[in-house]
Design an enzyme around this catalytic site. Structure first.
Site, PDB file in Angstrom:
ATOM      1  N   ARG A  96       0.947  -1.193  -0.050  1.00  0.00           N
ATOM      2  CA  ARG A  96      -0.155   0.010  -0.077  1.00  0.00           C
ATOM      3  C   ARG A  96       0.622   1.017   0.051  1.00  0.00           C
ATOM      4  O   ARG A  96       0.492   2.161  -0.765  1.00  0.00           O
ATOM      5  CB  ARG A  96      -1.067   0.044   1.242  1.00  0.00           C
ATOM      6  CG  ARG A  96      -1.969   1.114   1.401  1.00  0.00           C
ATOM      7  CD  ARG A  96      -3.191   0.997   0.217  1.00  0.00           C
ATOM      8  NE  ARG A  96      -2.842   1.456  -0.984  1.00  0.00           N
ATOM      9  CZ  ARG A  96      -3.349   1.357  -2.168  1.00  0.00           C
ATOM     10  NH1 ARG A  96      -3.832  -0.123  -2.399  1.00  0.00           N
ATOM     11  NH2 ARG A  96      -3.083   2.026  -3.037  1.00  0.00           N
ATOM     12  N   LYS A 131       2.425  25.425  -3.339  1.00  0.00           N
ATOM     13  CA  LYS A 131       1.388  24.647  -2.960  1.00  0.00           C
ATOM     14  C   LYS A 131       1.484  23.405  -3.306  1.00  0.00           C
ATOM     15  O   LYS A 131       0.660  22.423  -3.767  1.00  0.00           O
ATOM     16  CB  LYS A 131       0.211  25.315  -3.680  1.00  0.00           C
ATOM     17  CG  LYS A 131      -0.101  26.722  -3.641  1.00  0.00           C
ATOM     18  CD  LYS A 131      -1.171  27.296  -4.653  1.00  0.00           C
ATOM     19  CE  LYS A 131      -1.317  28.862  -4.526  1.00  0.00           C
ATOM     20  NZ  LYS A 131      -2.273  29.562  -5.038  1.00  0.00           N
ATOM     21  N   LYS A 163       6.042  39.760  -2.319  1.00  0.00           N
ATOM     22  CA  LYS A 163       4.646  39.684  -2.518  1.00  0.00           C
ATOM     23  C   LYS A 163       4.046  41.176  -2.263  1.00  0.00           C
ATOM     24  O   LYS A 163       4.606  42.056  -1.630  1.00  0.00           O
ATOM     25  CB  LYS A 163       3.953  38.778  -2.075  1.00  0.00           C
ATOM     26  CG  LYS A 163       4.413  37.194  -2.604  1.00  0.00           C
ATOM     27  CD  LYS A 163       3.546  36.294  -2.430  1.00  0.00           C
ATOM     28  CE  LYS A 163       4.004  34.903  -2.998  1.00  0.00           C
ATOM     29  NZ  LYS A 163       2.866  33.919  -2.928  1.00  0.00           N
ATOM     30  N   GLU A 193       6.177  40.427  -7.287  1.00  0.00           N
ATOM     31  CA  GLU A 193       4.839  40.303  -7.684  1.00  0.00           C
ATOM     32  C   GLU A 193       4.403  41.529  -8.141  1.00  0.00           C
ATOM     33  O   GLU A 193       4.483  42.408  -7.552  1.00  0.00           O
ATOM     34  CB  GLU A 193       4.157  39.472  -6.464  1.00  0.00           C
ATOM     35  CG  GLU A 193       2.646  39.074  -6.885  1.00  0.00           C
ATOM     36  CD  GLU A 193       1.832  38.708  -5.725  1.00  0.00           C
ATOM     37  OE1 GLU A 193       2.269  37.522  -5.185  1.00  0.00           O
ATOM     38  OE2 GLU A 193       1.115  39.586  -5.149  1.00  0.00           O
ATOM     39  N   ASP A 214       0.563  38.758 -11.920  1.00  0.00           N
ATOM     40  CA  ASP A 214      -0.135  37.788 -11.027  1.00  0.00           C
ATOM     41  C   ASP A 214      -1.508  38.161 -11.448  1.00  0.00           C
ATOM     42  O   ASP A 214      -2.253  39.411 -11.220  1.00  0.00           O
ATOM     43  CB  ASP A 214      -0.004  38.330  -9.476  1.00  0.00           C
ATOM     44  CG  ASP A 214      -0.874  37.323  -8.719  1.00  0.00           C
ATOM     45  OD1 ASP A 214      -0.881  35.911  -8.697  1.00  0.00           O
ATOM     46  OD2 ASP A 214      -1.484  37.966  -7.716  1.00  0.00           O
TER      47      ASP A 214
END
Lengths: 276, 276, 276, 276, 276, 276
Positions: A96, A131, A163, A193, A214
């Site tokens: 597994r 992310k 940012k 950004e 962005d």
């Protein structure tokens, strides 16, 4: 080799096995040897075979693991990926965890490969983001590379990405960039950004190495690329999907970052069949 | 409380922060205080707020974290989920790891909730599997519960699940079950996987506590349920999707296990906005 | 805050205390409170006070630690640096580990500061190397910053530095740089080591972001700086001592890296006096 | 063998390699094999070759490491110390950490050896102190032995050393010693620090096993040695340098402890050359 | 305070709690507060109350723990030892681990105290051995002290104990002692094991600091004590039981070591009662 | 194989060896090879030989360990159990830790075997409890199995055991059981503790899988068994000793749990003899 993947494998095996695989220990005699096949039940790109091999060996280093394909290969439904020989108990206990790694990493490589193919005519790189699944940053970024994508920074420590919040505190893009430039190692690049063309202008003036656009629309992106005109790398970010990525590529940006490569990849269906 | 989640949070923060959040350290003065909001950009079920709070506190125990909703609540696009106050540096450094946890766990709770709703008229439980992300078994199983689902066994150590491979070696279902029964703690239940009605019969005879119907069609499942007739718990497994789960429920099984709850959940979109 | 320094402090305390401070436990009653002063017995630059505070608190979080100076301050022989109040046992047990940190880090800050002062008229940065004490990379690099120096890359993972051996295998500087450029994250800079002016030319052509002049004499360095003419950062490296660093600065290089900042710093003499 | 050095090697490699040696991985093909030589660029005493070997093997246990000299040997500028064969990638990745260990430990062995030679005519031992680099206590004390010195206690746990602060609280040397004697294992010796001849007298009366003469001048030390007259070991400590160590030895003390062996040793220059 | 006991507590709690106290979580509401009493069901000496407190706090630092007696106190059947207040869930989850520590350590303190009382008229110390439970060396040696006994060396690292096997290889007691004396820190004592009076003579000649009389009968021990005549500490060892320990004391030995203090102590019966 | 026993072995060796086996290192030359025998000085059941082998190999994987008996075998005083060959240093350093494991685990197997034999005519299992030594849960439960006993649950995580305190808070046995049943995985059994026949009735009604009869007298137990009449497993617990265990078995219970198997087992005397 020193590698964080070993810690993750240890953690994954411990959470699955805990105090022991009670089923296998009570139904399979200790010395039964067997042969198993790992096979795909989906079409896609395979990733994680070396990790799979490490998992087997962490359970039992007497297991023989023979790859029939290599990471990055295109595989199809029904195809055999690897042959494993060893104690039946060891194979069943590892099964597994091995598959959980293979399924997730191949899922990421597969979706990445789709984005990469969608922009194949353009001089642009598909890059990942931070992310990622907590604890799986490095293997997930590896799977992105396997799928033909490239990596953005690995974490907060290896590049500067300024940012909107950083800018707001520092007072302006120029101030933020110069404050960082003064203090970070000369080996590090600085990315900023931007959300408007005014910010793009300021970013150019600040001599940022990389300018992120962005959530801009296509027209703004095209204009920004012209304004920057090679003085910095240009990264498109935000709201990019498989069906609009080619249009973004057409604006002339150098990089397109896609969070979905890691945060919304689904598993590729892979299984192990034991031939007793 | 002693909990494996602390190790995972540590691992996640270390992989993201490494030797330091170079951007924040070089652009944000040390003592700037701020307030931030965590908000949803999707509809779904929220899960992971206590873990989010732990992540913030692992970075800086001076951070104040105020929940506006609770795990399991239905949230909608644009809704504020929590308010955070503290040093700007700490908030910015924790941001990505916090969101990575929230997004993945809420994604799992959301998809689970869809399955649970789909069978809401039936006396059946939706349960997860061991097809979880390596290292995230416990938080992912928690998210399943938050979404209204139930947990299958946690790992190889806390219940017996005899699959086809175990049966093949042991010689028969009856032998495998009795071999296990003799040796496992009397506190553990024994589940057996069956693929045919013949195997179901044998499983009934073996006095297994739980019988899994693996990849059977609806008709076979109905018959199996009748044959078992309450003498064991009945679990349906394999190939179950949102659009067929209600039909499966209708066969009268007690449990429906769905690997996709964890292996193919996609992130719920959640972000943090800092108000400087 | 997540930080590797905590692991090092733990390791340092464990190796000193082991199974217990047998002298203190057998001669000092448990509840005697005391006050102590940390004072310098040398002139120099202080570094490590926050680490010292962390060490005390790891032993006993009831200790009060009051800094009289801050990291980076110039201190002189006989000057008090901090006042500590708490249980006599805790102070005595922590003493040696606290001083071992302070002495080494202040030694590094002090020598760094001498190099920085020696080139104070020039537009050049003094940077460290990876020649640090095993396990102390981050605190030693911190001490360099405290002394007015700057950091080169933190490790093998956060920047590309192509040395002669890499070049030899790759076949040429141009090949090595382009091979790296293609594969590393776009956020990373690439530095190349050169030993001759021919190699400098090739490095310029390869579009390396930083060119290191390794063990060149002053004349060669001046020429290299002219050839590069702003197209890349220029780093002087090798054989640099306090008495020749100004001449190297005069050649116009941007950075001078000095291994001796960390591999040959000697301790600043600092002690703790308890006032019972 | 169970050994703390393994933890230190792990820590040192992790801090240098982090998420990977990006330069080597992107410029050196995986299967290139090579041969390298470790050579000295200084005269001195070599220490740390077995640790160097362990570091290489932690990276890649396929590396062959052949020592040409042994720890404790006198080496001279230009001399080859070891030959290493294996994958070019592995050798390059391990290089810096290997050298950082060798350079520091050989630096300590070399300075120790100078002190030992300076007192070669006398029946006295040069011993180290607890003024070691945090985390490196054991390898640094090993290097002292390699250089011909002896070790003082390893930490706070393996011997009793009663200093002025302990005495002040206990009320007198006699009370402090008897309080300790009563409670520590019978296997442990008790040492007392004295600063005056009056304290020496009291220490004799207390039946301390070892009496330390702290920062006394030569005349006081001679007198103390006569007063003690073999009833306890005598250790000279404080302000001892290479140019006065022989005079201290002449006073007849049994042991001379020198903090500078570890807190102010500078690196021996050692490098690795790869022959591709 | 840095202490190995924290690692042991962590390990003990993790092995008991694993993925969670499923009973408590499913039957006790989260916010029920309660009060509990720890009480003895045996007569004996209590040991481990501070460890018990640490265990509770590791689970939930909101728990209030009030000791009614102190380690080393004589307790009797039915006596309350401590009062605990806090969340019912936390108390129930911690209960078994707390009691397992208290029962074992109090069992050791109780048996030790019996040996100490048995020799109360003699100038002799009862000491423990290294025959402790793996992983519990330090708490078990602490319990011996609580019971009025003394500690022998803590491990292989803090004193020299030359046994028959060491002597056989070294060639003779004198050679073994002098080989050790030359190389161990001057702070360490050297003990030699002897089995005959001839070996005792040799041990005296070797100037060992401590001479162990291993498995000698009472007459031999008396003679050995006379021969040694204060020139070394004398330890009796082997085959010592509660009913012969006084006779051994009568021979005039300084120390009697008793393995049974730790390897054959049985639990004192202690329980926790919750008052809801 | 992934196993918590490795962590315990590591911990045990570190606590004994610490910074090194100073006696062996200073009296035994590095390359002396030897042969040793592990032999029993008691009659009993051997347990822990594979752990002993692991301990030797953790010290030195060149050691050859040959078992002459197997775990579970009956051994008698004077019998050789294993032969070990390797470096004298390694054998001497490992000796005490190896024996400490063997002595404790064999002590548990031996006492367990006595209980098992005492009920040999009855259809009943002797099971252990959670009253194990902190940190040694798994090896101690293993030793119980070796002695012919069976294991109760491993910890708080793998079965539900509802005790009086849980019942008191929940309000009744029926409520507690149904509250747990609803929320725990369907793979887990639920056991309820009862002290009176009234509670037994309620437990039957609650459909608990297992009913524990806590500290009941023989007559009550017999009645309870009749009332339950096969509808649940029946476990006798509390105050069971070797001399009354057969009478308890006679009442017809399915399981008898005995805390003394682990909390009051004394060591079996086992030693190692080196043949130089």
């Amino acid at each position: 080799m020193i590698s964080a993947i070993d810690d993750l494998i240890e953690m994954a095996l411990r959470e699955d096995i805990g105090t022991g695989d009670i089923t296998t220990e009570t139904t399979i005699p200790e010395n039964v040897m067997t042969r198993a096949v790992i096979l795909s039940k989906d079409d896609g790109i395979i990733a994680g075979l070396d990790i799979a091999c490490k998992v087997f060996h962490r359970i039992d280093d007497g297991i023989r693991f023979e790859k029939l394909v290599s990471d990055g290969d295109e595989i199809s439904k029904g195809q055999n990926l690897a042959i494993i020989k060893g104690k039946a108990r060891s194979l069943l206990t590892a099964e597994r965890t091995v598959l959980n790694f293979l399924q997730r990493l191949s899922g990421i490589a597969t979706i990445t490969s789709k984005y990469v193919n969608a922009v194949s005519g353009y001089h642009v790189k598909i890059v990942d983001t931070r992310k990622t699944t907590p604890g799986l940053r490095m293997p997930e970024k590896y799977a992105v590379r396997v799928g033909g994508g490239h990596n953005h920074r690995f974490g907060l420590y290896d590049a500067v990405l300024i940012k909107d919040n950083h800018i707001a505190v520092a007072g302006s893009i120029i101030r933020a960039v110069s404050s960082a430039r003064e203090r970070v190692p000369h080996t590090m690049k600085i990315e900023v950004e931007t959300k408007t063309l005014g910010e793009v202008l300021e970013a150019i003036e600040s001599k940022a190495d990389i300018i992120m656009l962005d959530n801009m629309n296509l027209e703004m992106m095209s204009q920004a690329v012209k304004m920057i005109n090679g003085s910095a790398f240009v990264e498109a970010s935000g709201g990019i999907k498989l069906d609009n990525v080619a249009s973004v590529a057409q604006t002339g940006v150098d990089l397109i970052s896609v969070g979905a490569l890691t945060h919304s990849a689904t598993s590729l269906d892979i299984s192990m069949e034991i031939e007793l």
